[in-house]
Motif scaffolding. Sequence first.
Motif, PDB file in Angstrom:
ATOM      1  N   GLN A   1      42.259  51.262  31.287  1.00 27.94           N
ATOM      2  CA  GLN A   1      42.718  50.126  32.057  1.00 27.94           C
ATOM      3  C   GLN A   1      44.249  50.139  32.046  1.00 27.94           C
ATOM      4  OE1 GLN A   1      41.852  46.336  30.319  1.00 27.94           O
ATOM      5  NE2 GLN A   1      41.560  45.417  32.319  1.00 27.94           N
ATOM      6  N   GLN A   2      44.860  50.438  33.201  1.00 27.58           N
ATOM      7  CA  GLN A   2      46.305  50.577  33.267  1.00 27.58           C
ATOM      8  C   GLN A   2      46.976  49.488  34.087  1.00 27.58           C
ATOM      9  OE1 GLN A   2      47.754  54.421  34.170  1.00 27.58           O
ATOM     10  NE2 GLN A   2      46.586  55.420  32.591  1.00 27.58           N
ATOM     11  N   GLN A   3      46.244  48.435  34.434  1.00 29.99           N
ATOM     12  CA  GLN A   3      46.845  47.338  35.181  1.00 29.99           C
ATOM     13  C   GLN A   3      46.433  46.019  34.538  1.00 29.99           C
ATOM     14  OE1 GLN A   3      45.353  47.980  39.142  1.00 29.99           O
ATOM     15  NE2 GLN A   3      47.122  49.213  39.699  1.00 29.99           N
ATOM     16  N   ARG A   4      47.351  45.059  34.578  1.00 23.25           N
ATOM     17  CA  ARG A   4      47.085  43.729  34.029  1.00 23.25           C
ATOM     18  C   ARG A   4      47.559  42.681  35.030  1.00 23.25           C
ATOM     19  NH1 ARG A   4      46.711  44.264  28.160  1.00 23.25           N
ATOM     20  NH2 ARG A   4      45.287  46.007  27.996  1.00 23.25           N
ATOM     21  N   LEU A   5      46.882  41.540  35.037  1.00 25.30           N
ATOM     22  CA  LEU A   5      47.299  40.404  35.853  1.00 25.30           C
ATOM     23  C   LEU A   5      48.013  39.391  34.970  1.00 25.30           C
ATOM     24  CD1 LEU A   5      44.316  39.594  38.256  1.00 25.30           C
ATOM     25  CD2 LEU A   5      46.617  40.300  38.888  1.00 25.30           C
ATOM     26  N   VAL A   6      49.129  38.853  35.487  1.00 28.83           N
ATOM     27  CA  VAL A   6      49.901  37.843  34.770  1.00 28.83           C
ATOM     28  C   VAL A   6      49.982  36.607  35.658  1.00 28.83           C
ATOM     29  CG1 VAL A   6      52.164  37.281  33.804  1.00 28.83           C
ATOM     30  CG2 VAL A   6      51.248  39.597  33.540  1.00 28.83           C
ATOM     31  N   PHE A   7      49.716  35.434  35.065  1.00 25.38           N
ATOM     32  CA  PHE A   7      49.828  34.168  35.774  1.00 25.38           C
ATOM     33  C   PHE A   7      50.572  33.191  34.876  1.00 25.38           C
ATOM     34  CE2 PHE A   7      47.842  29.974  36.908  1.00 25.38           C
ATOM     35  CZ  PHE A   7      48.473  29.832  38.125  1.00 25.38           C
ATOM     36  N   ARG A   8      51.667  32.602  35.404  1.00 27.20           N
ATOM     37  CA  ARG A   8      52.501  31.667  34.643  1.00 27.20           C
ATOM     38  C   ARG A   8      52.972  32.276  33.318  1.00 27.20           C
ATOM     39  NH1 ARG A   8      49.429  25.894  35.437  1.00 27.20           N
ATOM     40  NH2 ARG A   8      49.914  25.688  37.632  1.00 27.20           N
ATOM     41  N   GLY A   9      53.280  33.563  33.343  1.00 28.53           N
ATOM     42  CA  GLY A   9      53.825  34.229  32.169  1.00 28.53           C
ATOM     43  C   GLY A   9      52.796  34.648  31.137  1.00 28.53           C
ATOM     44  N   ALA A  10      51.515  34.427  31.405  1.00 27.46           N
ATOM     45  CA  ALA A  10      50.474  34.784  30.434  1.00 27.46           C
ATOM     46  C   ALA A  10      49.499  35.786  31.045  1.00 27.46           C
ATOM     47  CB  ALA A  10      49.716  33.535  29.999  1.00 27.46           C
ATOM     48  N   LEU A  11      48.969  36.643  30.193  1.00 27.72           N
ATOM     49  CA  LEU A  11      47.983  37.632  30.613  1.00 27.72           C
ATOM     50  C   LEU A  11      46.698  36.925  31.030  1.00 27.72           C
ATOM     51  CD1 LEU A  11      47.610  40.718  30.710  1.00 27.72           C
ATOM     52  CD2 LEU A  11      46.661  40.566  28.415  1.00 27.72           C
ATOM     53  N   VAL A  12      46.143  37.317  32.177  1.00 28.42           N
ATOM     54  CA  VAL A  12      44.901  36.736  32.673  1.00 28.42           C
ATOM     55  C   VAL A  12      43.731  37.459  32.010  1.00 28.42           C
ATOM     56  CG1 VAL A  12      43.464  36.430  34.733  1.00 28.42           C
ATOM     57  CG2 VAL A  12      45.933  36.075  34.872  1.00 28.42           C
ATOM     58  N   ASP A  13      42.822  36.683  31.447  1.00 30.82           N
ATOM     59  CA  ASP A  13      41.648  37.224  30.771  1.00 30.82           C
ATOM     60  C   ASP A  13      40.640  37.702  31.818  1.00 30.82           C
ATOM     61  OD1 ASP A  13      39.300  37.687  29.338  1.00 30.82           O
ATOM     62  OD2 ASP A  13      39.460  35.863  28.144  1.00 30.82           O
ATOM     63  N   ASP A  14      40.176  38.953  31.678  1.00 26.78           N
ATOM     64  CA  ASP A  14      39.216  39.528  32.623  1.00 26.78           C
ATOM     65  C   ASP A  14      37.909  38.729  32.697  1.00 26.78           C
ATOM     66  OD1 ASP A  14      40.944  41.576  33.227  1.00 26.78           O
ATOM     67  OD2 ASP A  14      39.989  43.036  31.904  1.00 26.78           O
ATOM     68  N   MET A  15      37.581  38.033  31.641  1.00 30.80           N
ATOM     69  CA  MET A  15      36.309  37.319  31.577  1.00 30.80           C
ATOM     70  C   MET A  15      36.392  35.901  32.148  1.00 30.80           C
ATOM     71  SD  MET A  15      34.757  39.866  30.457  1.00 30.80           S
ATOM     72  CE  MET A  15      33.116  39.211  30.358  1.00 30.80           C
ATOM     73  N   ARG A  16      37.578  35.474  32.586  1.00 32.72           N
ATOM     74  CA  ARG A  16      37.759  34.126  33.134  1.00 32.72           C
ATOM     75  C   ARG A  16      37.766  34.169  34.660  1.00 32.72           C
ATOM     76  NH1 ARG A  16      37.449  30.274  29.034  1.00 32.72           N
ATOM     77  NH2 ARG A  16      38.450  31.134  27.199  1.00 32.72           N
ATOM     78  N   THR A  17      37.351  33.064  35.267  1.00 29.44           N
ATOM     79  CA  THR A  17      37.370  32.965  36.729  1.00 29.44           C
ATOM     80  C   THR A  17      38.701  32.360  37.167  1.00 29.44           C
ATOM     81  OG1 THR A  17      36.447  30.740  36.744  1.00 29.44           O
ATOM     82  CG2 THR A  17      34.864  32.587  36.766  1.00 29.44           C
ATOM     83  N   PRO A  18      39.090  32.552  38.440  1.00 30.69           N
ATOM     84  CA  PRO A  18      40.331  31.936  38.934  1.00 30.69           C
ATOM     85  C   PRO A  18      40.360  30.415  38.757  1.00 30.69           C
ATOM     86  CG  PRO A  18      39.583  33.607  40.459  1.00 30.69           C
ATOM     87  CD  PRO A  18      38.489  33.438  39.435  1.00 30.69           C
ATOM     88  N   SER A  19      39.214  29.774  38.853  1.00 29.53           N
ATOM     89  CA  SER A  19      39.191  28.312  38.707  1.00 29.53           C
ATOM     90  C   SER A  19      39.598  27.892  37.288  1.00 29.53           C
ATOM     91  CB  SER A  19      37.823  27.745  39.075  1.00 29.53           C
ATOM     92  OG  SER A  19      36.840  28.259  38.194  1.00 29.53           O
ATOM     93  N   PHE A  20      39.366  28.726  36.296  1.00 31.78           N
ATOM     94  CA  PHE A  20      39.782  28.426  34.926  1.00 31.78           C
ATOM     95  C   PHE A  20      41.293  28.239  34.855  1.00 31.78           C
ATOM     96  CE2 PHE A  20      41.422  29.782  30.818  1.00 31.78           C
ATOM     97  CZ  PHE A  20      40.716  28.959  29.950  1.00 31.78           C
ATOM     98  N   TYR A  21      42.013  29.003  35.673  1.00 33.87           N
ATOM     99  CA  TYR A  21      43.478  28.949  35.691  1.00 33.87           C
ATOM    100  C   TYR A  21      44.019  27.990  36.759  1.00 33.87           C
ATOM    101  CZ  TYR A  21      43.180  33.000  32.639  1.00 33.87           C
ATOM    102  OH  TYR A  21      42.903  33.837  31.592  1.00 33.87           O
ATOM    103  N   ASN A  22      43.119  27.235  37.417  1.00 29.85           N
ATOM    104  CA  ASN A  22      43.495  26.325  38.504  1.00 29.85           C
ATOM    105  C   ASN A  22      44.180  27.068  39.646  1.00 29.85           C
ATOM    106  OD1 ASN A  22      42.479  24.027  37.179  1.00 29.85           O
ATOM    107  ND2 ASN A  22      44.371  23.885  35.977  1.00 29.85           N
ATOM    108  N   CYS A  23      43.677  28.250  39.977  1.00 31.87           N
ATOM    109  CA  CYS A  23      44.225  29.046  41.076  1.00 31.87           C
ATOM    110  C   CYS A  23      43.686  28.532  42.402  1.00 31.87           C
ATOM    111  CB  CYS A  23      43.828  30.518  40.918  1.00 31.87           C
ATOM    112  SG  CYS A  23      44.514  31.296  39.458  1.00 31.87           S
TER     113      CYS A  23
END
Length: 173
Positions: free
Chosen positions: A1-23
């Motif tokens: 795995q060579q790519q990561r998602l960052v939202f609001r300065g924090a790493l996005v957990d692969d097991m979470r849905t966008p709604s968890f982050y209020n996206c």
Amino acid sequence: QQQRLVFRGALVDDMRTPSFYNCNNDTCMHLVRHVTRDVLAEVITKEGLKANCMYCHKAGSQFDARPLCANCFSRDANPESVMMTAGDLTIGRTTWRDLLKIKVQCFNCQKQGPAAIGFLCMQPQDDGHNCVSRRERRLQNTYKGTGEEELQATMNRHYGYAHAGGMQDTVAV
């Protein structure tokens, strides 16, 4: 795995849905490169030195890899007064792992030893000036010459910086 998602300065957990982050539809997420040990065998290319600059906040800025004196770097002296005595730092030929073999002779402290490698933003700015990091000789990240694990960690800091701090949560329209 060579790519990561960052939202609001924090790493996005692969097991979470966008709604968890209020996206929502105008949410801004940053895709950054995550370096694994396999990457150390890659040849360093000009394209491969591009990253997001933490000083000028330009996405995909061109960086230059600079050999430094590890001893002077740790003492806040001018670490760039060096001559390479072993190893190679030729873009398009040198691998990331080859950086571990670079040795330098320092003209400040007169010592010879492993090189530290600093990454300096070379991106021209919209106003025609150089990035503030280049004008003030501030390196975005520096590998201090201590081995593979530290090189990998340095590369992850270099590639893992989300543009503009990754702190914004919406896309400006």
